[in-house]
Design a protein around this motif. Structure first.
Motif, PDB file in Angstrom:
ATOM      1  N   ARG A 143      -6.954  -4.481  -3.418  1.00 29.42           N
ATOM      2  CA  ARG A 143      -7.410  -3.207  -3.952  1.00 29.42           C
ATOM      3  C   ARG A 143      -8.403  -2.562  -2.997  1.00 29.42           C
ATOM      4  O   ARG A 143      -9.204  -3.237  -2.372  1.00 29.42           O
ATOM      5  N   LEU A 192      -9.410   1.056  -0.251  1.00 29.95           N
ATOM      6  CA  LEU A 192      -8.823   1.872   0.803  1.00 29.95           C
ATOM      7  C   LEU A 192      -8.645   1.157   2.144  1.00 29.95           C
ATOM      8  O   LEU A 192      -7.682   1.436   2.848  1.00 29.95           O
ATOM      9  N   PRO A 193      -9.578   0.269   2.561  1.00 31.40           N
ATOM     10  CA  PRO A 193      -9.397  -0.339   3.889  1.00 31.40           C
ATOM     11  C   PRO A 193      -8.155  -1.225   3.940  1.00 31.40           C
ATOM     12  O   PRO A 193      -7.887  -1.985   3.006  1.00 31.40           O
ATOM     13  N   ARG A 194      -7.431  -1.112   5.040  1.00 27.75           N
ATOM     14  CA  ARG A 194      -6.256  -1.968   5.218  1.00 27.75           C
ATOM     15  C   ARG A 194      -6.683  -3.371   5.604  1.00 27.75           C
ATOM     16  O   ARG A 194      -7.707  -3.547   6.249  1.00 27.75           O
ATOM     17  N   THR A 219       0.955   1.506  -3.804  1.00 23.75           N
ATOM     18  CA  THR A 219      -0.316   1.710  -4.514  1.00 23.75           C
ATOM     19  C   THR A 219      -1.083   2.942  -4.054  1.00 23.75           C
ATOM     20  O   THR A 219      -1.784   3.570  -4.849  1.00 23.75           O
ATOM     21  N   LEU A 220      -0.943   3.313  -2.770  1.00 26.71           N
ATOM     22  CA  LEU A 220      -1.799   4.368  -2.203  1.00 26.71           C
ATOM     23  C   LEU A 220      -1.043   5.399  -1.368  1.00 26.71           C
ATOM     24  O   LEU A 220      -1.682   6.240  -0.716  1.00 26.71           O
ATOM     25  N   ARG A 230       0.815  -1.211   0.000  1.00 27.38           N
ATOM     26  CA  ARG A 230       0.000   0.000   0.000  1.00 27.38           C
ATOM     27  C   ARG A 230       0.853   1.266   0.000  1.00 27.38           C
ATOM     28  O   ARG A 230       0.355   2.343  -0.343  1.00 27.38           O
TER      29      ARG A 230
END
Lengths: 246, 246
Positions: free
Chosen positions: B99, B101-103, B26-27, B23
């Motif tokens: 994929r 937002l939540p981890r 990716t984010l 992440r």
């Protein structure tokens, strides 16, 4: 075995390697697109690739592949994972580089595509208005799909802590910008409205399609508007989801 | 052969692997610290680790190592690369995840440390005021050292395009926040001043040390102040650099 498309080759996900100095990892120096594939065909590819190139122009990054090559990769990462319908994520970063803000010249961008199943239809999203952070509509980043998603992650965490599914993010003026990973449309006075890009709304691919389909008006949206809307709809490239304030 | 410290092991940089679903990649779901090592000893480690833990609290990420273990890793990644003096970068991300937002719960954070030489002393930096983007002092991210650095990269590119070395970043109110990767101090009316954290200044480790050493005042700084300053100094954990407006 899950495969990913990385810099021109399909490789097993378990061995695909991002370099520890990749600026996407170290500095968020990257962009992405999430693309729906249905019956083996990438949806709205022209709009996705145009937005990718527009974002790459804003941050000064070359896109090392033609649209045709990108489209082939989208199709093959879905097909080779056995997915007729898929959510394909395309990530473009500035690639490996030494410590510090300046990119190496020339940059060696990283292009990664991953595929997974399309999400199932979801019940209406329960929304809160995020108060812990906001979108910066004064930054060009609000208008490109960069990987700098930590504000959205914070807002989503705020929603989950409140028992909600998603959060409405405000801009620095306190008006509605979008949800944490979706654009937002409100049915107001018998018509659809959605915040303009200048208010901090990402220019979503599905947003553009729905503005046309619904003849939606782009105009500033207040928190009061949220409360009096007859309906709220969230849009992403993967689909639409009804929503209501918690 | 360059070595990096990755999740508990020293491994050759050429084979160290960040997962494509990390992440951080990716984010931008990550934090970092840049730490000076001199004569084999990490400098101001207590302040660096306190800031890292404070940032991790803000974004809800566990730090999977004790301060002692982090200090050992800082020392070993420098020493095992043959560097008595070094700039060590510590990166903490939310680790791999699907994929969205939540981890994943529990998260498996990634901890990476890399070492390189300390930069040489540099001539005074020529500054411009970045007009293309700004820091969002209304976001908690302005007060933690996250990997979401694309606004700073844009401002640095604006500086380089203008023939300058660095850019002063303003906040959403149009006042001075910091440089693109350094805090800023101005000598004004015979005393040092620096923008408060509430104005969008990262709470830099060296900034805190210099506020004390110079008895500097934390108060809002305007673009006019920049023009009339008797001296401008940029501070990072690696050192101080004089600056002047281009």
């Amino acid at each position: 075995m899950t495969l990913v498309w990385l810099d021109g080759a399909l490789v097993p996900a378990a061995v695909a390697r991002i370099d520890p100095t990749d600026r996407g990892f170290t500095l968020g120096d990257g962009l992405f697109e999430t693309i729906a594939v249905r019956d083996g065909r990438g949806q709205r590819l022209e709009a996705h690739f145009a937005r990718l190139r527009s974002g790459a122009d804003v941050i000064g990054l070359p896109v090392p592949l033609s649209d045709d090559a990108l489209a082939d990769a989208v199709a093959s990462v879905a097909a080779d994972n056995g997915l007729g319908d898929a959510a394909v994520r395309l990530t473009l970063t500035a690639g490996p580089g030494p410590r510090g803000l300046p990119r190496p010249d020339p940059a060696r961008p990283t292009v990664l595509m991953t595929a997974g199943p399309l999400p199932p239809p979801l019940p209406p999203a329960r929304l809160i208005v995020a108060r812990g952070t906001c979108r910066n509509e004064r930054s060009p980043l609000s208008r490109i799909k960069s990987t700098n998603y930590l504000d959205s992650i914070l807002a989503r965490r705020e929603a989950e802590a409140a028992g909600a599914d998603d959060a409405v993010m405000l801009n620095t003026a306190g008006r509605v910008a979008e949800a944490t990973a979706a654009n937002i449309f409100l049915q107001l006075d018998c018509g659809w409205v959605t915040p303009p890009v200048e208010e901090g709304a990402l220019p979503g691919v599905m947003r553009a399609a729905m503005i046309e389909a619904w003849a939606a008006a782009e105009r500033p949206v207040t928190v009061d508007d949220l409360g009096r809307a007859d309906a709220i709809m969230l849009t992403t490239a993967l689909g639409l989801r009804e929503a209501r304030l918690l």
